[in-house]
Design an enzyme around this catalytic site. Structure first.
Site, PDB file in Angstrom:
ATOM      1  N   TYR A 152      38.836  49.177  37.508  1.00 22.12           N
ATOM      2  CA  TYR A 152      38.495  48.956  39.410  1.00 22.12           C
ATOM      3  C   TYR A 152      39.195  47.879  39.219  1.00 22.12           C
ATOM      4  CZ  TYR A 152      35.612  48.360  43.746  1.00 22.12           C
ATOM      5  OH  TYR A 152      36.105  48.198  44.817  1.00 22.12           O
ATOM      6  N   LYS A 156      42.798  46.349  41.758  1.00 22.65           N
ATOM      7  CA  LYS A 156      42.534  46.123  43.120  1.00 22.65           C
ATOM      8  C   LYS A 156      43.133  44.334  42.533  1.00 22.65           C
ATOM      9  CE  LYS A 156      39.163  48.310  44.932  1.00 22.65           C
ATOM     10  NZ  LYS A 156      39.808  48.679  46.998  1.00 22.65           N
TER      11      LYS A 156
END
Ligand code: NAP
Length: 250
Positions: A152, A156
């Site tokens: 994750y 990002k």
């Protein structure tokens, strides 16, 4: 906060709940016609029923390659171009790095980064024509060390880099590309963490990491996303603004 989006056409991915829903509502309130994209048709219809500017519901699964063409076709059939693209949909698979699966890495990078880039690319022509704006919804996880969030966080971090790169590449086309990086925001994204670690403990324990001593709301993220989507930020491009109550200031 109200910005003027009168006559604008917008796409918001992940608009079935949480931050995406809040952004879609604010764009609609400002006068935009919004295409709401997510997998849950019922929830999209429920959001659409409360919007006033003839919204468009697109039930699409961004983990599928074909979803990009599906979204592009549906938007251009219904709208007269595109002014605002908000890449907000994301998945978070919380796994310790020693146990992470290839499937979890693939899905996370695919939905959160690859498809966001592909949507920017697919909508390039209408965005060039409108001198449009892109807002990528990132996370403070991109720059902080959350732990067990490797895929994750990497997705990002990649999104932040994409934001800067596209901003420079498309500045001459009149397209601005920015991001908003939320910290702790009270949405369903936290449900699995609440289940794993206990809701009360997570709510109060995590708030202690925030100088403002509280979680943020979806509307507080939407305020900044809509500022970046509006012409009130006409000289801002390539920036990812952290909206985290000061959590990553230190
Ligand atoms: P959320 O409540 O889990 O909402 C995620 C949205 O993405 C939903 O609308 C979901 O809709 C959609 N989505 C997920 N997978 C999809 C797929 N394969 N295809 C299409 N749509 C998909 O999360 P949120 O908190 O609102 O998060 C929104 C954004 O903020 C994300 O980019 C997230 O990384 C970022 N963020 C959130 C926080 C936080 O604390 N909440 C912090 C930092 C960053 P369906 O399930 O209906 O498809």
């Amino acid at each position: 906060m109200a910005f003027d989006f009168d006559g604008k056409f917008a796409v918001v991915t992940g608009a079935s709940r949480g931050i995406g829903e809040a952004i879609a509502r604010q764009l609609d309130r400002g006068g935009a016609r919004v295409a709401l994209v997510a997998r849950s048709a019922d929830r999209l219809e429920a959001v659409a029923a409360e919007l006033v500017n003839d919204p468009l519901v697109i039930t699409a699964d961004l983990s599928e390659h074909e979803s990009i063409e599906q979204i592009l076709t549906a938007v251009l059939a219904a709208f007269d171009g595109l002014d605002i693209l908000v890449n907000n949909a994301a998945v978070e698979r919380n796994q310790p790095a020693s146990k992470v699966t290839g499937a979890a890495i693939d899905e996370t990078l695919f939905v959160n980064l690859r498809q966001a880039f592909m949507l920017c690319s697919a909508f390039a022509k209408p965005l060039f024509a409108s001198n449009g704006a892109i807002v990528n919804v990132s996370s403070t996880a991109a720059t902080g060390a959350g732990g067990t969030q490797g895929a994750y966080a990497a997705s990002k971090g990649g999104l932040n880099t994409l934001t800067k790169n596209l901003a420079n590449e498309w500045a001459s086309k009149g397209v601005r590309v920015n991001g908003v990086a939320p910290g702790l925001v009270d949405t369903e994204m936290w449900e699995s963490t609440f289940e794993r670690l206990g809701e009360d403990a997570v709510r109060s324990g995590f708030a202690k990491r925030v100088p403002m001593d509280r979680w943020g709301t979806a509307d507080e993220i939407a305020d900044v996303a809509c500022f970046l989507a509006s012409n009130r930020s006409s000289y801002v491009t390539g920036q990812t603004i952290r909206v985290d109550g000061g959590m990553t200031n230190v």
